[in-house]
Design a protein around this motif. Structure first.
Motif, mmCIF file in Angstrom:
data_model
loop_
_atom_site.group_PDB
_atom_site.id
_atom_site.type_symbol
_atom_site.label_atom_id
_atom_site.label_comp_id
_atom_site.label_asym_id
_atom_site.label_seq_id
_atom_site.Cartn_x
_atom_site.Cartn_y
_atom_site.Cartn_z
ATOM 1 N N LEU A 38 0.831 -1.190 0.000
ATOM 2 C CA LEU A 38 0.000 0.000 0.000
ATOM 3 C C LEU A 38 0.872 1.249 0.000
ATOM 4 C CD1 LEU A 38 -2.664 -1.009 2.680
ATOM 5 C CD2 LEU A 38 -2.913 -1.059 0.197
ATOM 6 N N PRO A 39 0.397 2.282 -0.663
ATOM 7 C CA PRO A 39 1.145 3.542 -0.638
ATOM 8 C C PRO A 39 1.186 4.133 0.776
ATOM 9 C CG PRO A 39 -0.905 3.731 -1.900
ATOM 10 C CD PRO A 39 -0.759 2.304 -1.526
ATOM 11 N N GLU A 40 2.118 5.036 0.944
ATOM 12 C CA GLU A 40 2.370 5.644 2.262
ATOM 13 C C GLU A 40 1.091 6.193 2.890
ATOM 14 O OE1 GLU A 40 4.788 5.908 5.279
ATOM 15 O OE2 GLU A 40 5.274 5.046 3.316
ATOM 16 N N GLU A 41 0.294 6.840 2.077
ATOM 17 C CA GLU A 41 -0.944 7.448 2.551
ATOM 18 C C GLU A 41 -1.853 6.425 3.225
ATOM 19 O OE1 GLU A 41 -5.008 9.366 0.651
ATOM 20 O OE2 GLU A 41 -3.481 8.414 -0.613
ATOM 21 N N ASP A 42 -1.923 5.210 2.640
ATOM 22 C CA ASP A 42 -2.790 4.172 3.193
ATOM 23 C C ASP A 42 -2.229 3.611 4.492
ATOM 24 O OD1 ASP A 42 -4.691 4.367 1.229
ATOM 25 O OD2 ASP A 42 -3.619 3.003 -0.099
ATOM 26 N N ALA B 175 -8.154 -9.869 -2.059
ATOM 27 C CA ALA B 175 -7.237 -8.787 -2.412
ATOM 28 C C ALA B 175 -6.832 -8.955 -3.872
ATOM 29 C CB ALA B 175 -6.005 -8.841 -1.520
ATOM 30 N N ALA B 176 -6.454 -7.867 -4.492
ATOM 31 C CA ALA B 176 -6.059 -7.948 -5.893
ATOM 32 C C ALA B 176 -4.755 -8.739 -6.021
ATOM 33 C CB ALA B 176 -5.878 -6.550 -6.470
ATOM 34 N N ASN B 177 -4.596 -9.403 -7.139
ATOM 35 C CA ASN B 177 -3.414 -10.228 -7.340
ATOM 36 C C ASN B 177 -2.222 -9.441 -7.865
ATOM 37 O OD1 ASN B 177 -4.633 -12.590 -6.507
ATOM 38 N ND2 ASN B 177 -5.591 -12.884 -8.530
ATOM 39 N N ASN B 178 -2.495 -8.338 -8.454
ATOM 40 C CA ASN B 178 -1.423 -7.609 -9.123
ATOM 41 C C ASN B 178 -0.683 -6.632 -8.215
ATOM 42 O OD1 ASN B 178 -3.359 -5.772 -8.722
ATOM 43 N ND2 ASN B 178 -3.737 -5.288 -10.890
ATOM 44 N N ASN B 179 -0.883 -6.799 -6.889
ATOM 45 C CA ASN B 179 -0.180 -5.970 -5.919
ATOM 46 C C ASN B 179 -0.530 -4.494 -5.976
ATOM 47 O OD1 ASN B 179 1.095 -8.100 -4.747
ATOM 48 N ND2 ASN B 179 2.904 -7.968 -6.073
ATOM 49 N N MET B 180 -1.508 -4.141 -6.780
ATOM 50 C CA MET B 180 -1.969 -2.758 -6.792
ATOM 51 C C MET B 180 -3.463 -2.747 -6.492
ATOM 52 S SD MET B 180 0.287 -0.418 -7.337
ATOM 53 C CE MET B 180 -0.539 0.974 -8.167
ATOM 54 N N ASP C 42 -11.002 -2.848 -3.261
ATOM 55 C CA ASP C 42 -10.195 -3.865 -2.609
ATOM 56 C C ASP C 42 -9.551 -3.308 -1.343
ATOM 57 O OD1 ASP C 42 -10.705 -5.909 -4.341
ATOM 58 O OD2 ASP C 42 -9.005 -5.478 -5.641
ATOM 59 N N LYS C 43 -9.030 -2.096 -1.464
ATOM 60 C CA LYS C 43 -8.358 -1.503 -0.307
ATOM 61 C C LYS C 43 -9.329 -1.319 0.844
ATOM 62 C CE LYS C 43 -6.116 2.012 -2.079
ATOM 63 N NZ LYS C 43 -5.217 3.181 -2.201
#
Lengths: 88, 93, 88, 93, 88, 93
Positions: free
Chosen positions: D12-16, E2-7, E12-13
């Motif tokens: 996750l990005p820093e913000e998250d 969760a998504a598989n592509n790491n993004m 999902d988040k």
């Protein structure tokens, strides 16, 4: 509370979600309290068997029915109108 | 919560004040529903003890009515006393 | 925790909302526990009448007052400082 | 929660991550306040039984103090044992 | 989930946050129930002293251990698999 | 919640329906975990009363098993009756 034009704004939508969430939380809590209360009233807690016997089963059915009636009765007293549905 | 923090709320834009008001509404709805559930549980526990019938018996029904009314009166009285104490209006005996 | 420049950022604002929410939840829970506890301590649970009698009323007033004192006392013990206000 | 899912948090990005930390803070605040409410309820129930006065009597006050202190010590001990068990450090008797 | 592509996407988040939140709430509730239950089972509630005595301390240790075992046992029965970890 | 309000949900864009479904999932997860915690608490309270050992004794373990199985059967039965009542299918005795 919801918009009339069928295109709810962001704030309205948040409120719709919020109301739906509270309604579901209420039903879950009602079910949980009912379940625990009727277990306490009807089921022998020495757990000699893992099956519910006939007496317990019929007690449970009546307990659920009576709990439902009490829910409706209290709902009426709290002013949700003449019919017996929960106050939402 | 510190008062200085609450003070910051005045600096929030109009949109956030609406959001805060909506949050308070939501909490009050949740609280009423919880109170309702708790009241049903209490009056059922205190008034219903026999399970020979599916429907509430007359004396059970009137017990539930008195229980609910009594609890609501109690709750209102507690609310008044609680508000007085919150305002520092309490006196010693 | 809140920004000093009077223009809270998005994260700060979320925290302000979150804190206010927790504070209100705390007060609601305090009130609910107080209400149920004093009902248990003061009100006759055969429900012969739907009115609170004089003895019950004065018991309720004192119960609320004592509960308040206990809240303050425990708050002090938990380290919220010398005064008797709840630890927030 | 599956560990592979927790692993995703690193992506996750820093913000998250900040958002997650804020969420944990909020849960801890809520938990402390609930514990405080529960402690008051317990000590009141165990220590206060007469309502001839508006203010706490001496012996009630000292009962509440001992109750709260005892509960906090208990809670700390439970926390230590609980942490040990979580780490699989428990031994059989 | 969760998504598989790491993004992970926004939804999902939100779900990851939600799952983590539920998991933490569960652990807090488990700890709280354990604490109150073992206090009820082990600690003398006249509060003659503010210290836990030796008998109480050893009762607490065993109570926590047994509660843990019951948690694992019930978790197994609820179908979380052969190992003794809670069902998440 | 009024039905007319629920009707509005149909007018929500696809994205919001997904959000609603996710919310329901989250509530169900939370509910299962709470039920699990409550079941452990109940069976522990009813089955475990002596603390001479760190591990569960045979008869305690079988008591817990029966308690959990019985509670789950009970809970399923209550769920069926509750659903019937919700659908207005209840008949009087």
């Amino acid at each position: 509370m919801a918009a009339n034009n069928n295109m709810p704004s962001a704030l309205d939508k948040e409120q719709i979600f919020g109301m739906a969430e509270k309604e579901m939380e209420y039903r879950v809590e009602l079910f949980n309290k009912l379940t625990h209360t009727c277990f306490n009233k009807c089921v022998e807690n020495k757990y000699k068997e893992s099956e519910l016997n006939m007496g317990e089963n019929s007690c449970i059915d009546r307990c659920v029915s009576k709990y439902w009636h009490v829910t409706n009765l209290v709902g009426q007293l709290l002013g949700s109108g003449p019919s017996g549905r929960p106050p939402m | 919560m510190d008062k200085s923090m609450l003070g910051d709320l005045d600096n929030l834009p109009e949109e956030d004040k609406l959001k805060m008001a909506a949050m308070i509404d939501q909490l009050q709805i949740r609280d009423s529903l919880r109170m309702y559930n708790a009241l049903v549980e209490r009056c059922f526990n205190d008034c219903v003890d026999t399970f020979k019938h599916k429907s509430l018996q007359k004396q059970e029904e009137s017990c539930v009515r008195r229980c609910a009314e009594k609890f609501l009166k109690h709750s209102m009285r507690v609310g008044m006393r609680f508000a007085e104490l919150n305002q520092g209006a309490a006196t010693q005996d």
